[in-house]
Design a protein around this motif. Sequence first.
Motif, short mmCIF file in Angstrom:
data_model
loop_
_atom_site.label_atom_id
_atom_site.label_comp_id
_atom_site.label_asym_id
_atom_site.label_seq_id
_atom_site.Cartn_x
_atom_site.Cartn_y
_atom_site.Cartn_z
N LEU A 258 112.86 134.84 34.21
CA LEU A 258 111.42 134.61 34.05
C LEU A 258 110.82 133.81 35.19
O LEU A 258 109.75 134.13 35.69
CB LEU A 258 111.15 133.90 32.71
N TRP A 259 111.52 132.75 35.60
CA TRP A 259 110.95 131.90 36.64
C TRP A 259 111.28 132.44 38.02
O TRP A 259 110.39 132.73 38.82
CB TRP A 259 111.47 130.48 36.46
N ARG A 260 112.58 132.57 38.35
CA ARG A 260 113.03 133.02 39.66
C ARG A 260 112.27 132.31 40.79
O ARG A 260 111.55 132.94 41.56
CB ARG A 260 112.85 134.54 39.80
N PRO A 261 112.39 130.97 40.89
CA PRO A 261 111.59 130.23 41.88
C PRO A 261 111.79 130.70 43.31
O PRO A 261 110.87 130.65 44.10
CB PRO A 261 112.08 128.78 41.70
N SER A 262 112.99 131.19 43.64
CA SER A 262 113.23 131.63 45.02
C SER A 262 112.51 132.93 45.35
O SER A 262 112.37 133.28 46.52
CB SER A 262 114.74 131.81 45.25
N GLU A 263 112.04 133.64 44.31
CA GLU A 263 111.41 134.94 44.54
C GLU A 263 109.91 134.92 44.29
O GLU A 263 109.25 135.94 44.42
CB GLU A 263 112.05 136.00 43.65
N ALA B 220 122.42 127.41 28.45
CA ALA B 220 122.44 128.87 28.54
C ALA B 220 121.03 129.44 28.47
O ALA B 220 120.68 130.37 29.22
CB ALA B 220 123.31 129.43 27.41
N ILE B 221 120.20 128.89 27.58
CA ILE B 221 118.83 129.39 27.43
C ILE B 221 118.00 129.08 28.67
O ILE B 221 117.24 129.93 29.16
CB ILE B 221 118.19 128.79 26.17
N VAL B 222 118.14 127.87 29.21
CA VAL B 222 117.39 127.51 30.42
C VAL B 222 117.83 128.35 31.60
O VAL B 222 117.00 128.80 32.40
CB VAL B 222 117.56 126.00 30.71
N ASP B 223 119.13 128.59 31.73
CA ASP B 223 119.62 129.45 32.82
C ASP B 223 119.02 130.85 32.72
O ASP B 223 118.65 131.46 33.73
CB ASP B 223 121.14 129.53 32.78
N MET B 224 118.93 131.35 31.50
CA MET B 224 118.32 132.67 31.29
C MET B 224 116.86 132.65 31.72
O MET B 224 116.37 133.57 32.39
CB MET B 224 118.43 133.06 29.81
N PHE B 225 116.13 131.58 31.36
CA PHE B 225 114.72 131.47 31.73
C PHE B 225 114.55 131.46 33.25
O PHE B 225 113.72 132.18 33.81
CB PHE B 225 114.12 130.21 31.12
N VAL B 226 115.36 130.64 33.91
CA VAL B 226 115.24 130.54 35.37
C VAL B 226 115.58 131.86 36.05
O VAL B 226 114.90 132.30 36.98
CB VAL B 226 116.17 129.41 35.89
N GLN B 227 116.63 132.54 35.57
CA GLN B 227 117.08 133.77 36.23
C GLN B 227 116.13 134.94 36.02
O GLN B 227 115.87 135.70 36.96
CB GLN B 227 118.47 134.14 35.71
#
Length: 275
Positions: A205-210, A196-203
């Motif tokens: 903070l990271w957002r690699p597709s954007e 859950a925490i990693v999903d939050m980070f990706v969505q």
Amino acid sequence: MASLRNVHTVTATPTAPATSPARFTVDEVAERTQTTVRTIRWYQSEGLLPSPRRSGRVAIYDADHVARLESIRDLQAHGLTLTAIRRLLDRAPGSAAPTALAFIKTAVAQSVGEHVEIVSEDEGVTRLGLPPGMRADAALIEDLGLAKVLDDGRWQILAPAAFEAAGELARLGVPMATRVEISRVLHEHTQAMAAAIVDMFVQYLWRPSEMPVTDDPSTWTALAEAVSRLRPLAATSVASLFDTALAQAAERATERELGADEPVAAGDGHPDQSH
């Protein structure tokens, strides 16, 4: 003419020699990074490592080659596949590759520090409190997240505190089946919390597709700093929530076992409730 000679005397000031960049042969790189020459050349053919500069028939490597090889080795040690590492390098080409690798190393490195404890199977069995002569189920040990069984049969302890707790439960006389079940429940729930925490980070903070500029080293450096701040906050939050939940569960168990839910005898109530 005298004035001209004076001008020449004044302007002819010596300059300090420039520092030469590091230069390594493939054998020197292999020794520095604890990698074989064959592996280095295979990485080049697979696009994981840039081709060296050539001086005649000699291949010349530099500090960037050494840094990238060390990062690849470390990431593999943390469980990343070469396919995942290659995708990262493809996404952050050129000057951003070292900082992109540093970001991933920050993300996958455990916060307990750089020290990794590796023990023999016999020592691991003893510390887990298994009966003498009993062999451990390697698949179960890994499934519970306690340790990773290496190719030579030794154990790399992944969760030192949980490993020691399992041994303490054995010394207290808790049956093995119960210890396994407790470890399994804790492992499954912590995996869910981590996801859950990693999903939050990706969505958020990271957002690699954007990410508009993935070849900018500062972008990856900022992400690494975000992970560095997030990890201790997440760990502290999980520990705090679990401690509160444990206290509440213990209170409910105490009330249940001591019969606190039974009717209160006459005269035993709170003074304010007397009539």
